[in-house]
Design an enzyme around this catalytic site. Sequence first.
Site, short mmCIF file in Angstrom:
data_model
loop_
_atom_site.label_atom_id
_atom_site.label_comp_id
_atom_site.label_asym_id
_atom_site.label_seq_id
_atom_site.Cartn_x
_atom_site.Cartn_y
_atom_site.Cartn_z
N MET A 33 30.98 -34.72 13.32
CA MET A 33 31.20 -36.14 13.02
C MET A 33 30.94 -36.91 14.31
SD MET A 33 34.48 -35.58 10.60
CE MET A 33 34.66 -33.93 11.25
N GLY A 45 42.35 -28.34 5.43
CA GLY A 45 43.03 -28.38 6.71
C GLY A 45 44.53 -28.40 6.55
N SER A 46 45.07 -29.56 6.18
CA SER A 46 46.54 -29.67 6.11
C SER A 46 47.14 -28.79 5.03
CB SER A 46 46.95 -31.13 5.93
OG SER A 46 46.31 -31.69 4.82
N GLY A 91 37.47 -38.31 9.66
CA GLY A 91 38.18 -38.71 10.87
C GLY A 91 39.59 -38.15 11.00
N HIS A 144 31.24 -28.85 11.72
CA HIS A 144 31.04 -30.15 11.06
C HIS A 144 31.02 -31.22 12.14
CE1 HIS A 144 32.97 -33.31 8.08
NE2 HIS A 144 31.75 -33.64 8.45
N HIS A 165 36.23 -23.57 9.58
CA HIS A 165 35.60 -24.89 9.68
C HIS A 165 36.09 -25.58 10.96
CE1 HIS A 165 33.85 -28.52 7.67
NE2 HIS A 165 34.87 -29.18 8.21
N SER A 201 40.17 -25.50 7.85
CA SER A 201 39.76 -26.39 8.94
C SER A 201 40.82 -26.34 10.03
CB SER A 201 39.61 -27.82 8.44
OG SER A 201 39.69 -28.70 9.53
N GLY A 222 42.86 -35.53 9.21
CA GLY A 222 43.38 -34.62 8.21
C GLY A 222 44.51 -35.30 7.44
N GLY A 223 44.89 -34.69 6.34
CA GLY A 223 46.07 -35.12 5.61
C GLY A 223 45.93 -36.36 4.75
N MET A 269 32.00 -35.59 1.43
CA MET A 269 33.32 -35.96 1.95
C MET A 269 34.17 -36.48 0.79
SD MET A 269 33.44 -35.21 5.18
CE MET A 269 35.13 -35.79 5.32
N MET A 311 34.58 -34.40 16.57
CA MET A 311 34.57 -35.87 16.47
C MET A 311 34.40 -36.47 17.86
SD MET A 311 37.68 -36.47 13.79
CE MET A 311 38.08 -35.26 12.51
N ASP A 355 35.94 -29.06 13.10
CA ASP A 355 35.63 -30.49 13.02
C ASP A 355 35.45 -31.08 14.41
OD1 ASP A 355 35.80 -31.16 10.17
OD2 ASP A 355 37.85 -30.40 10.35
N ASP A 411 35.20 -31.63 1.35
CA ASP A 411 36.02 -31.67 2.57
C ASP A 411 36.92 -32.90 2.53
OD1 ASP A 411 37.03 -31.54 5.11
OD2 ASP A 411 35.11 -31.66 6.15
N GLY A 412 38.23 -32.65 2.49
CA GLY A 412 39.20 -33.73 2.52
C GLY A 412 40.12 -33.72 1.31
N GLY A 413 41.41 -33.53 1.56
CA GLY A 413 42.38 -33.56 0.46
C GLY A 413 42.26 -32.39 -0.50
C1 DX5 Z 1 38.19 -34.81 8.16
C2 DX5 Z 1 37.65 -33.43 8.41
C3 DX5 Z 1 38.27 -32.40 7.58
C4 DX5 Z 1 39.77 -32.29 7.71
C5 DX5 Z 1 40.29 -32.16 6.33
O1 DX5 Z 1 37.37 -35.79 8.65
O2 DX5 Z 1 36.26 -33.35 8.20
O3 DX5 Z 1 37.66 -31.13 7.71
O4 DX5 Z 1 40.22 -31.22 8.49
O5 DX5 Z 1 41.67 -32.22 6.37
P1 DX5 Z 1 42.57 -32.17 5.06
O6 DX5 Z 1 42.23 -30.88 4.35
O7 DX5 Z 1 43.94 -32.23 5.60
O8 DX5 Z 1 42.19 -33.36 4.23
ZN ZN Z 2 35.34 -31.28 8.19
#
Ligand code: DX5
Ligand code: ZN
Length: 227
Positions: A77, A203-204, A151, A75, A39, A14, A153-154, A146, A43, A41, A181-183
């Site tokens: 949001m 992402g992170s 909203g 994605h 990916h 991401s 990353g990290g 999710m 928003m 994102d 997606d997430g963590g």
């Molecule tokens: C968060 C996004 C994710 C985000 C994940 O709302 O949809 O795609 O980049 O970030 P990490 O992998 O750092 O949780």
């Molecule tokens: Zn995402």
Amino acid sequence: MSRSLPSGTHVAPSILSADFARLGSQVQEVLDAGARIIHVDVMDGHFVPPITVGPLVVAALREQADAADAALDVHLMIERPERQIAEFVKAGADSVTIHAEATPHIAYAVEHLREHGVGAGVAINPSTPPQALAEVAHLIDVALCMTVNPGWGGQPFIARSPGKVRRLREQVGPQTAIEVDGGIDPRTAPLCREAGASLFVAGSAVFGSPAGPGESFRAIAAALGPV
Ligand code: DX5
Ligand code: ZN
């Protein structure tokens, strides 16, 4: 025109956590390491508080993705995503995922995606049950679970997510890919794979890790075993 995400198991970096001042080279690092899905994102400051990027960034990555035979996984949001689908398709999205919570017209939005010939995904927030996809499961290519609140990353992986992915798998049947997606990192990705996920957004753990994007991408892919 018909576009989609590649089949099989994939780690999808991401770009949310990338350094946007050098986005092209950061993306190239993960493409060179073997990533075949990027990916993006989006928003809007309404569905989720932050504002990120729009179709311009999708269009900016299109040529680079094509050169590596990679797909752009968008994605959304954003509220009322059905109003923006045409713009993201025009910009070069291969797959667009909308949120079940963002519109009363999920089925209409999904049909709209299919008419445009791109992959169709629906995402659910941590508080939304898998049953929310019951009436569209047969229409979608991807169900995105999710594993943090959308909203940012990290954030830490929500520990009960693998159980939810299992229930989602029962809900959508074997044909629909499940994306998490997430963590997601080398520890949590295998937990989600065991539960039935095949697409892993990170992402992170890719762009925020000291090892650098390429090596960090490979570490998650290696944790998932041979793909
Ligand atoms: C968060 C996004 C994710 C985000 C994940 O709302 O949809 O795609 O980049 O970030 P990490 O992998 O750092 O949780
Ligand atoms: Zn995402």
